[in-house]
Write a protein that holds these residues in place. Sequence first.
Motif, short mmCIF file in Angstrom:
data_model
loop_
_atom_site.label_atom_id
_atom_site.label_comp_id
_atom_site.label_asym_id
_atom_site.label_seq_id
_atom_site.Cartn_x
_atom_site.Cartn_y
_atom_site.Cartn_z
N ASP A 237 -56.77 6.75 -40.14
CA ASP A 237 -56.39 5.41 -40.60
C ASP A 237 -55.48 4.72 -39.58
OD1 ASP A 237 -55.86 3.15 -42.10
OD2 ASP A 237 -54.42 4.14 -43.41
N LYS A 238 -54.51 5.44 -39.07
CA LYS A 238 -53.57 4.85 -38.10
C LYS A 238 -54.28 4.44 -36.82
CE LYS A 238 -49.39 7.20 -39.74
NZ LYS A 238 -48.32 8.17 -39.41
N THR B 178 -56.85 1.41 -37.67
CA THR B 178 -56.17 0.16 -38.05
C THR B 178 -54.86 0.01 -37.30
OG1 THR B 178 -55.06 1.24 -39.93
CG2 THR B 178 -57.22 0.27 -40.34
N SER B 179 -54.89 0.32 -36.00
CA SER B 179 -53.67 0.24 -35.19
C SER B 179 -53.16 -1.20 -35.07
CB SER B 179 -53.92 0.82 -33.80
OG SER B 179 -55.01 0.15 -33.17
N TRP B 180 -54.03 -2.16 -35.33
CA TRP B 180 -53.63 -3.57 -35.25
C TRP B 180 -52.78 -3.99 -36.43
CZ3 TRP B 180 -55.36 -5.68 -39.72
CH2 TRP B 180 -56.44 -5.05 -40.35
N GLN B 181 -52.80 -3.20 -37.49
CA GLN B 181 -52.11 -3.58 -38.73
C GLN B 181 -50.61 -3.34 -38.60
OE1 GLN B 181 -53.17 -1.30 -42.19
NE2 GLN B 181 -52.78 -2.98 -43.59
N PRO C 187 -63.35 -4.81 -39.78
CA PRO C 187 -61.96 -4.41 -39.46
C PRO C 187 -60.97 -4.76 -40.56
CG PRO C 187 -63.00 -5.49 -37.58
CD PRO C 187 -63.91 -5.69 -38.74
N ALA C 188 -61.14 -5.93 -41.18
CA ALA C 188 -60.19 -6.33 -42.22
C ALA C 188 -60.31 -5.45 -43.47
CB ALA C 188 -60.41 -7.80 -42.59
N LEU D 136 -61.08 -2.17 -43.40
CA LEU D 136 -60.80 -0.77 -43.10
C LEU D 136 -59.58 -0.21 -43.84
CD1 LEU D 136 -61.65 -0.25 -39.32
CD2 LEU D 136 -62.64 0.91 -41.29
N PRO D 137 -58.45 -0.94 -43.93
CA PRO D 137 -57.32 -0.37 -44.68
C PRO D 137 -57.68 -0.02 -46.12
CG PRO D 137 -56.60 -2.24 -43.37
CD PRO D 137 -58.09 -2.22 -43.29
N ARG E 75 -47.13 -2.19 -39.74
CA ARG E 75 -46.71 -1.13 -40.66
C ARG E 75 -45.20 -1.12 -40.79
NH1 ARG E 75 -51.08 2.33 -41.29
NH2 ARG E 75 -52.74 2.04 -39.75
#
Length: 274
Positions: A264-265, A268-271, A193-194, A196-197, A273
């Motif tokens: 991407d959104k 990585t919805s946890w990120q 997960p980390a 993925l961006p 923005r």
Amino acid sequence: MTGTATAAENAGTRTAAIAAPRVPAAVNGYTLLGILSIVAGILIWWGLSIVNPAGSLPSPLAVLVRFGELIAVGTLLPDLGASLSRVLMGFAIGTGLAIPLGFLMGWYRPVRAVLEPWTQFFRMIPPLAIIPLAIVLMGIGEVPKVFVITLAAFLVSIVATFQGVLNVDRTLINAGRVLGASDVTIFRRIVVPASLPFIMVGMRQGLGAAWATLVAAELIAAQAGIGYRMQQAQIYYDLPTIFVGLVSIGVIGLIMDRILLWADKHLTSWQERR
């Protein structure tokens, strides 16, 4: 009865307001700004085609007319299909190989020591420089075109994935080990997960590299495709056809990039923005 009905209506209105999420005004404003930017660009293009003294710049209307003519004679859609299939195949193979190898390079030092020098070596060589060698070794069929596209997407994606694994916060990994998590669990629940961006950014850049390499490959050796059609148009000074190819590549590439951005959104919805 009237008071009861009014209260019920108010309650229903509040419930509907809660249930229906509001679209931020800023989002609508940014969308409108993007549309205005596109319209302004087309108007500037139109103005330049009018004031151009040599008359060599075709107007948007002339390009649109030529677009319809190429569809009517049955050349544009097969060219778009040929180019798109090459890009999708090369991009899928390149990223499909780059992501697992990037994870291995970032997670295991011996793998990194073996693969990183070769990765950086080939990354310094433009994929366009490989095209003549690929044609000599593989012929002028589909294989060399797909190969150079695969190489372009691979080199961008593997570096992004590798860097994403290296940038994972060591505190999170150490915390997982303290809590008794196995390496497989840490890799699956923390590292992937980390990273993925970084992976998604690499895929978007790899997509652009794939399109750039494709057009160059089709300019050198192809019997169909957007690059081939543009090369033929150059011989006869057919600028509207060249612009049709450019606009088609830009529009299709933009759509594919928006698809990756949407993925991407969601992935990585946890990120956080901006």
